[in-house]
Motif scaffolding. Structure first.
Motif, short mmCIF file in Angstrom:
data_model
loop_
_atom_site.label_atom_id
_atom_site.label_comp_id
_atom_site.label_asym_id
_atom_site.label_seq_id
_atom_site.Cartn_x
_atom_site.Cartn_y
_atom_site.Cartn_z
N ALA A 157 0.81 -1.22 0.00
CA ALA A 157 0.00 0.00 0.00
C ALA A 157 0.85 1.27 0.00
CB ALA A 157 -0.94 0.00 1.19
N GLY A 158 1.98 1.26 0.66
CA GLY A 158 2.82 2.44 0.71
C GLY A 158 4.09 2.30 -0.10
N ALA A 159 4.07 1.43 -1.12
CA ALA A 159 5.29 1.17 -1.88
C ALA A 159 5.02 1.21 -3.38
CB ALA A 159 5.86 -0.20 -1.52
N ALA A 160 6.08 1.47 -4.13
CA ALA A 160 6.03 1.40 -5.59
C ALA A 160 7.36 0.83 -6.07
CB ALA A 160 5.79 2.78 -6.18
N CYS A 161 7.29 0.05 -7.14
CA CYS A 161 8.49 -0.58 -7.68
C CYS A 161 8.66 -0.15 -9.13
CB CYS A 161 8.34 -2.10 -7.58
SG CYS A 161 9.80 -3.01 -8.13
N TYR A 162 9.91 0.10 -9.53
CA TYR A 162 10.22 0.53 -10.89
C TYR A 162 11.40 -0.26 -11.42
CZ TYR A 162 7.26 4.54 -9.98
OH TYR A 162 6.18 5.33 -9.69
N GLU A 163 11.39 -0.47 -12.73
CA GLU A 163 12.56 -1.03 -13.39
C GLU A 163 13.65 0.03 -13.39
OE1 GLU A 163 11.22 -2.04 -17.29
OE2 GLU A 163 10.14 -3.82 -16.60
N ALA A 164 14.90 -0.40 -13.27
CA ALA A 164 16.01 0.55 -13.27
C ALA A 164 17.18 -0.06 -14.01
CB ALA A 164 16.41 0.90 -11.84
N ARG A 165 17.99 0.79 -14.59
CA ARG A 165 19.19 0.34 -15.29
C ARG A 165 20.35 1.21 -14.87
NH1 ARG A 165 22.26 1.28 -19.76
NH2 ARG A 165 21.13 3.14 -20.36
N ASN A 166 21.45 0.55 -14.52
CA ASN A 166 22.67 1.25 -14.17
C ASN A 166 23.36 1.64 -15.49
OD1 ASN A 166 25.34 1.96 -13.41
ND2 ASN A 166 25.12 0.72 -11.55
N LYS A 167 23.50 2.92 -15.74
CA LYS A 167 24.09 3.39 -17.00
C LYS A 167 25.55 3.02 -17.13
CE LYS A 167 21.15 7.50 -17.31
NZ LYS A 167 21.19 8.97 -17.32
N ARG A 195 15.72 -3.53 -10.09
CA ARG A 195 14.48 -2.87 -9.70
C ARG A 195 14.75 -1.94 -8.51
NH1 ARG A 195 10.66 -7.87 -8.77
NH2 ARG A 195 12.62 -8.67 -8.01
N MET A 196 14.00 -0.86 -8.46
CA MET A 196 14.06 0.09 -7.35
C MET A 196 12.69 0.11 -6.68
SD MET A 196 16.88 1.95 -7.01
CE MET A 196 18.36 2.25 -7.93
N VAL A 197 12.70 0.12 -5.36
CA VAL A 197 11.46 0.22 -4.60
C VAL A 197 11.52 1.50 -3.79
CG1 VAL A 197 10.07 -0.79 -2.76
CG2 VAL A 197 11.10 -2.26 -4.48
N ILE A 198 10.47 2.28 -3.87
CA ILE A 198 10.34 3.47 -3.04
C ILE A 198 9.18 3.19 -2.08
CG2 ILE A 198 8.91 4.66 -4.77
CD1 ILE A 198 10.23 7.29 -3.82
N ILE A 199 9.46 3.33 -0.78
CA ILE A 199 8.48 2.92 0.23
C ILE A 199 8.49 3.90 1.41
CG2 ILE A 199 10.12 1.41 1.42
CD1 ILE A 199 7.75 -0.58 1.72
N ARG A 200 7.35 4.05 2.03
CA ARG A 200 7.23 4.93 3.18
C ARG A 200 7.75 4.23 4.42
NH1 ARG A 200 1.31 6.53 3.85
NH2 ARG A 200 1.62 5.10 2.25
N ILE A 201 8.70 4.87 5.10
CA ILE A 201 9.31 4.33 6.31
C ILE A 201 9.10 5.33 7.44
CG2 ILE A 201 11.48 3.62 7.39
CD1 ILE A 201 12.55 2.99 4.62
N MET A 202 8.63 4.85 8.57
CA MET A 202 8.46 5.73 9.73
C MET A 202 9.82 5.96 10.38
SD MET A 202 6.54 7.61 11.43
CE MET A 202 4.90 7.20 10.95
N LEU A 252 17.33 -0.74 -3.56
CA LEU A 252 17.77 -1.31 -4.83
C LEU A 252 17.70 -2.82 -4.70
CD1 LEU A 252 19.31 -1.27 -7.61
CD2 LEU A 252 21.39 -1.28 -6.25
N ILE A 253 17.03 -3.47 -5.65
CA ILE A 253 16.96 -4.93 -5.67
C ILE A 253 17.82 -5.39 -6.84
CG2 ILE A 253 15.47 -6.94 -5.84
CD1 ILE A 253 13.20 -4.96 -4.92
N GLU A 254 18.94 -5.99 -6.51
CA GLU A 254 19.87 -6.43 -7.53
C GLU A 254 19.39 -7.74 -8.16
OE1 GLU A 254 23.44 -6.56 -5.20
OE2 GLU A 254 23.83 -4.42 -5.50
N ASN A 255 20.00 -8.11 -9.28
CA ASN A 255 19.59 -9.32 -9.99
C ASN A 255 19.77 -10.59 -9.18
OD1 ASN A 255 18.73 -7.98 -12.28
ND2 ASN A 255 20.72 -8.07 -13.26
N ASP A 256 20.75 -10.62 -8.30
CA ASP A 256 20.99 -11.81 -7.49
C ASP A 256 20.07 -11.87 -6.27
OD1 ASP A 256 22.12 -9.79 -6.02
OD2 ASP A 256 24.12 -10.69 -5.89
N GLY A 257 19.18 -10.88 -6.12
CA GLY A 257 18.21 -10.87 -5.03
C GLY A 257 18.62 -10.06 -3.83
N ASP A 258 19.85 -9.54 -3.82
CA ASP A 258 20.28 -8.70 -2.70
C ASP A 258 19.50 -7.39 -2.71
OD1 ASP A 258 22.10 -10.54 -1.83
OD2 ASP A 258 23.82 -9.61 -2.82
#
Length: 152
Positions: free
Chosen positions: A73-83, A90-97, A108-114
């Motif tokens: 509900a408080g998050a969005a995910c976007y595809e991202a590419r390192n130039k 993928r990048m996730v932007i999320i609300r953190i208290m 940042l969610i890397e391809n290996d899952g980190d």
């Protein structure tokens, strides 16, 4: 003397009420759908701006990725590419208290899952310096694990 309403008048009044309610809900749904596009666009701009401050000319943000999880509900995910490296992630932007109220965290969610915490969006000055010192905080770690569950 009792006043009785006929079935015909009752159903006419009921139909008018249902049509008005359906019209109001239709307008509400339309407004939500229209505002969702602006929400996606503005979050993408905020994400690009925050990443450009910390790592200039490194990230290119792509299309939004739909998250099929109720925790999002408080998050969005976007595809991202390192130039620089050409890596897609993928990048996730999320609300953190935080101590200073809710802030938007970037992961940042890397391809290996980190999952790597990249910082907070739209913070400047002393508050940014203080929050940067707490990158390894419990809330940051909590959301790191929740994002892992959210996207799987």
């Amino acid at each position: 003397m009792k006043h009785q309403i006929s079935y015909k008048n009752f159903f006419i009044n009921y139909l008018i009420f249902v049509l008005i309610a359906a019209f109001v809900f239709g307008i509400l749904i339309y407004v939500v759908k229209i505002s969702h596009k602006a929400w996606d666009r503005n979050l993408k701009i905020s994400l690009e701006y925050a990443l450009a401050e910390s790592e200039p000319d490194t990230w290119e943000i792509g299309k939004p990725v739909k998250i099929k999880n109720p925790l999002s509900a408080g998050a969005a995910c976007y595809e991202a590419r390192n130039k620089k490296s050409g890596e897609n992630c993928r990048m996730v932007i999320i609300r953190i208290m935080t101590f200073y109220g809710p802030q938007t965290g970037i992961y940042l969610i890397e391809n290996d899952g980190d999952i790597v915490f990249k910082g907070y969006s739209s913070l400047h000055g002393r508050v940014a310096v203080q929050l940067q010192a707490s990158y390894g905080g419990r809330r940051v770690e909590y959301w790191k694990h929740r994002i892992e569950l959210m996207l799987n």
